[in-house]
Design an enzyme around this catalytic site. Structure first.
Site, PDB file in Angstrom:
ATOM      1  N   GLY A   1      -2.341  -1.046 -15.499  1.00  0.00           N
ATOM      2  CA  GLY A   1      -2.560   0.147 -14.672  1.00  0.00           C
ATOM      3  C   GLY A   1      -3.922   0.069 -14.008  1.00  0.00           C
ATOM      4  O   GLY A   1      -4.723  -0.832 -14.297  1.00  0.00           O
TER       5      GLY A   1
ATOM      6  N   SER B   1      -7.782   0.884 -12.811  1.00  0.00           N
ATOM      7  CA  SER B   1      -9.015   1.150 -13.550  1.00  0.00           C
ATOM      8  C   SER B   1      -9.134   2.656 -13.754  1.00  0.00           C
ATOM      9  O   SER B   1      -8.955   3.431 -12.807  1.00  0.00           O
ATOM     10  CB  SER B   1     -10.217   0.634 -12.746  1.00  0.00           C
ATOM     11  OG  SER B   1     -11.420   0.967 -13.399  1.00  0.00           O
ATOM     12  N   GLY B   2      -9.371   3.067 -14.987  1.00  0.00           N
ATOM     13  CA  GLY B   2      -9.483   4.496 -15.290  1.00  0.00           C
ATOM     14  C   GLY B   2      -8.169   5.149 -15.669  1.00  0.00           C
ATOM     15  O   GLY B   2      -8.115   6.350 -15.942  1.00  0.00           O
TER      16      GLY B   2
ATOM     17  N   SER C   1      -4.310  -6.223 -14.694  1.00  0.00           N
ATOM     18  CA  SER C   1      -3.228  -7.173 -14.370  1.00  0.00           C
ATOM     19  C   SER C   1      -2.372  -6.679 -13.204  1.00  0.00           C
ATOM     20  O   SER C   1      -1.208  -6.334 -13.383  1.00  0.00           O
ATOM     21  CB  SER C   1      -2.371  -7.473 -15.612  1.00  0.00           C
ATOM     22  OG  SER C   1      -1.997  -6.306 -16.312  1.00  0.00           O
TER      23      SER C   1
HETATM   24  N1  LIG Z   1      -4.054  11.405 -20.802  1.00  0.00           N
HETATM   25  C1  LIG Z   1      -5.020  10.500 -20.804  1.00  0.00           C
HETATM   26  N2  LIG Z   1      -4.739   9.226 -21.124  1.00  0.00           N
HETATM   27  C2  LIG Z   1      -5.714   8.292 -21.126  1.00  0.00           C
HETATM   28  N3  LIG Z   1      -6.996   8.530 -20.807  1.00  0.00           N
HETATM   29  C3  LIG Z   1      -7.341   9.794 -20.478  1.00  0.00           C
HETATM   30  C4  LIG Z   1      -6.368  10.833 -20.457  1.00  0.00           C
HETATM   31  N4  LIG Z   1      -6.970  11.976 -20.092  1.00  0.00           N
HETATM   32  C5  LIG Z   1      -8.259  11.678 -19.895  1.00  0.00           C
HETATM   33  N5  LIG Z   1      -8.504  10.367 -20.112  1.00  0.00           N
HETATM   34  C6  LIG Z   1      -9.815   9.721 -19.971  1.00  0.00           C
HETATM   35  O1  LIG Z   1      -9.719   8.795 -18.910  1.00  0.00           O
HETATM   36  C7  LIG Z   1     -10.602   7.691 -19.136  1.00  0.00           C
HETATM   37  C8  LIG Z   1      -9.792   6.393 -19.083  1.00  0.00           C
HETATM   38  O2  LIG Z   1     -10.706   5.315 -19.159  1.00  0.00           O
HETATM   39  P1  LIG Z   1     -10.324   3.885 -19.757  1.00  0.00           P
HETATM   40  O3  LIG Z   1     -11.603   3.171 -19.898  1.00  0.00           O
HETATM   41  O4  LIG Z   1      -9.477   4.028 -20.971  1.00  0.00           O
HETATM   42  O5  LIG Z   1      -9.461   3.284 -18.575  1.00  0.00           O
HETATM   43  P2  LIG Z   1      -9.014   1.780 -18.331  1.00  0.00           P
HETATM   44  O6  LIG Z   1      -7.631   1.859 -17.840  1.00  0.00           O
HETATM   45  O7  LIG Z   1      -9.292   0.974 -19.550  1.00  0.00           O
HETATM   46  O8  LIG Z   1      -9.964   1.321 -17.136  1.00  0.00           O
HETATM   47  P3  LIG Z   1     -10.543  -0.151 -16.788  1.00  0.00           P
HETATM   48  O9  LIG Z   1      -9.424  -0.915 -16.131  1.00  0.00           O
HETATM   49  O10 LIG Z   1     -11.659   0.115 -15.833  1.00  0.00           O
HETATM   50  O11 LIG Z   1     -11.007  -0.775 -18.060  1.00  0.00           O
HETATM   51  C9  LIG Z   1     -11.239   7.918 -20.502  1.00  0.00           C
HETATM   52  O12 LIG Z   1     -12.512   8.499 -20.306  1.00  0.00           O
HETATM   53  C10 LIG Z   1     -10.258   8.892 -21.161  1.00  0.00           C
HETATM   54  O13 LIG Z   1     -10.894   9.693 -22.140  1.00  0.00           O
END
Ligand SMILES: Nc1ncnc2c1ncn2[C@@H]1O[C@H](COP(=O)(O)OP(=O)(O)OP(=O)(O)O)[C@@H](O)[C@H]1O
Ligand SMILES: [Mg+2]
Length: 177
Positions: free
Chosen positions: A13, A15-16, A87
């Protein structure tokens, strides 16, 4: 208690979208229940294993190919691998699916708007200022999974609900009890 069969839970998915957050929660839960679980996460792998790879198409492909190799080693030894990587290319993910046993594609579906609002690492702001080339969702494509094993809505469903959905899938497919 030993995991009966290894698997690769592959969180993809933007970033974020919550891949790392969810992956860590699932790992925690599996370990608490006594299962073998190991994390492979984009930020950690890029920092500790191959700092030299960047974000061009070629480097992203090589990054995922290497990660797929590691995931195969672990999963074939009965480890539950929880991999979290943007990915962005379908072909990359399908490549890993072919290389590993029990590939479970988990699409962390989250609107770009919500990811930008979260902007946990400040990367979207930088990307929009043109300071990060090839940034997925801004200046590089994200090819969404057409037929994921699990689709999560990480912008509308809670972390807890999504964690449960993953655990239900693992249980339903006999990976955990
Ligand atoms: N329902 C949810 N599911 C997942 N994360 C959530 C949700 N609601 C809020 N968040 C917040 O969104 C952010 C997601 O960040 P995270 O670092 O997990 O994303 P990522 O997909 O690993 O990004 P990256 O590809 O940059 O590493 C976190 O701060 C998390 O607490
Ligand atoms: Mg992450």
């Amino acid at each position: 208690m030993h995991m009966q069969k290894g698997f690769v839970l592959w969180l993809t998915g933007l970033s974020g979208s919550g891949k790392t957050t969810l992956g860590d929660r699932v790992e925690e839960e599996l370990k608490q229940r006594g299962y073998l679980a190991e994390r492979l996460d984009g930020d950690l792998v890029r920092k500790h294993l191959w700092k030299d790879l960047g974000f061009t198409k070629e480097d992203r492909d090589e990054h995922i190919r290497r990660v797929g190799f590691l995931a195969a080693l672990l999963s074939r030894n009965g480890v539950g691998v929880i991999a979290s990587f943007i990915s962005p290319y379908r072909a990359q993910r399908e490549g890993v699916r072919k290389e590993v046993q029990n590939f479970i594609e988990v699409f962390c579906s989250c609107s770009l708007e919500v990811c930008k609002q979260r902007d946990k690492k400040g990367l979207y702001k930088k990307a929009e200022r043109g300071e990060i080339p090839n940034f997925t969702g801004v200046s590089d494509p994200y090819e969404f999974p057409e037929n994921p094993n699990i689709e999560l809505h990480t912008d509308t469903a809670s972390i807890e609900e999504n964690k449960q959905k993953i655990l239900d899938y693992l249980k339903g497919h006999g990976y955990i009890r």
